[in-house]
Design a protein around this motif. Structure first.
Motif: not given
Length: 155
Positions: A71-100
């Motif tokens: 579902a995540l990959l389908e959502f991300l693929a629905s965008f035509d442009e480059a995506l910048e991920i913004v988070t207030d907790a990169p040490q946790y949120d970014w790592e968990l996002f990457c795993e998924l």
């Protein structure tokens, strides 16, 4: 295009396990998923058991890690442009996002492979209490960057 990321996870340790993940795009599109098979209540801190778990929505949002990744990959693929991920907790949120997001040895083609730390940007205002629900928190963070946002208080 900026996507504002927030995650809820089992505890504030290096062994944190993903419970829920949300993305809110600048254009208003949203993604929210709760993981069924990546954590157990016994993995969670008292805070997570008392505050986070009671707020889970379940139903169609609750998926296995395989379903959530798809579902995540389908959502991300629905965008035509480059995506910048913004988070207030990169040490946790970014790592968990990457795993998924990292699947079959591949990174999503349109996603920048490093995060933007929202706390280094001017829009994050001190003192805004987040409800500790991934989608609600991501909406609040996104609203701080919206054009004309007062950058204070809840939307």
């Amino acid at each position: 295009m900026r996507l504002f990321l927030d995650c809820e996870f089992s505890q504030l340790t290096a062994s944190a396990k993903l419970i829920s993940l949300a993305l809110v795009a600048e254009d208003g599109r949203e993604f929210y998923v709760e993981l069924l098979d990546t954590w157990r209540e016994a993995d969670c801190s008292d805070f997570v058991v008392e505050i986070v778990l009671p707020q889970l929505w379940g139903g169609s949002y609750a998926l296995s890690i395989i379903g959530a990744r798809s579902a995540l990959l389908e959502f991300l693929a629905s965008f035509d442009e480059a995506l910048e991920i913004v988070t207030d907790a990169p040490q946790y949120d970014w790592e968990l996002f990457c795993e998924l997001a990292y699947a079959d040895g591949k990174w999503p083609r349109n996603v920048r492979n490093y995060p933007t730390d929202a706390t280094t940007l001017d829009a994050i205002s001190d003192g805004i209490p987040l409800p500790h629900h991934a989608l609600l928190d991501a909406r609040i963070i996104a609203s701080m960057f919206a054009p004309g946002s007062p950058k204070k208080g809840l939307p």
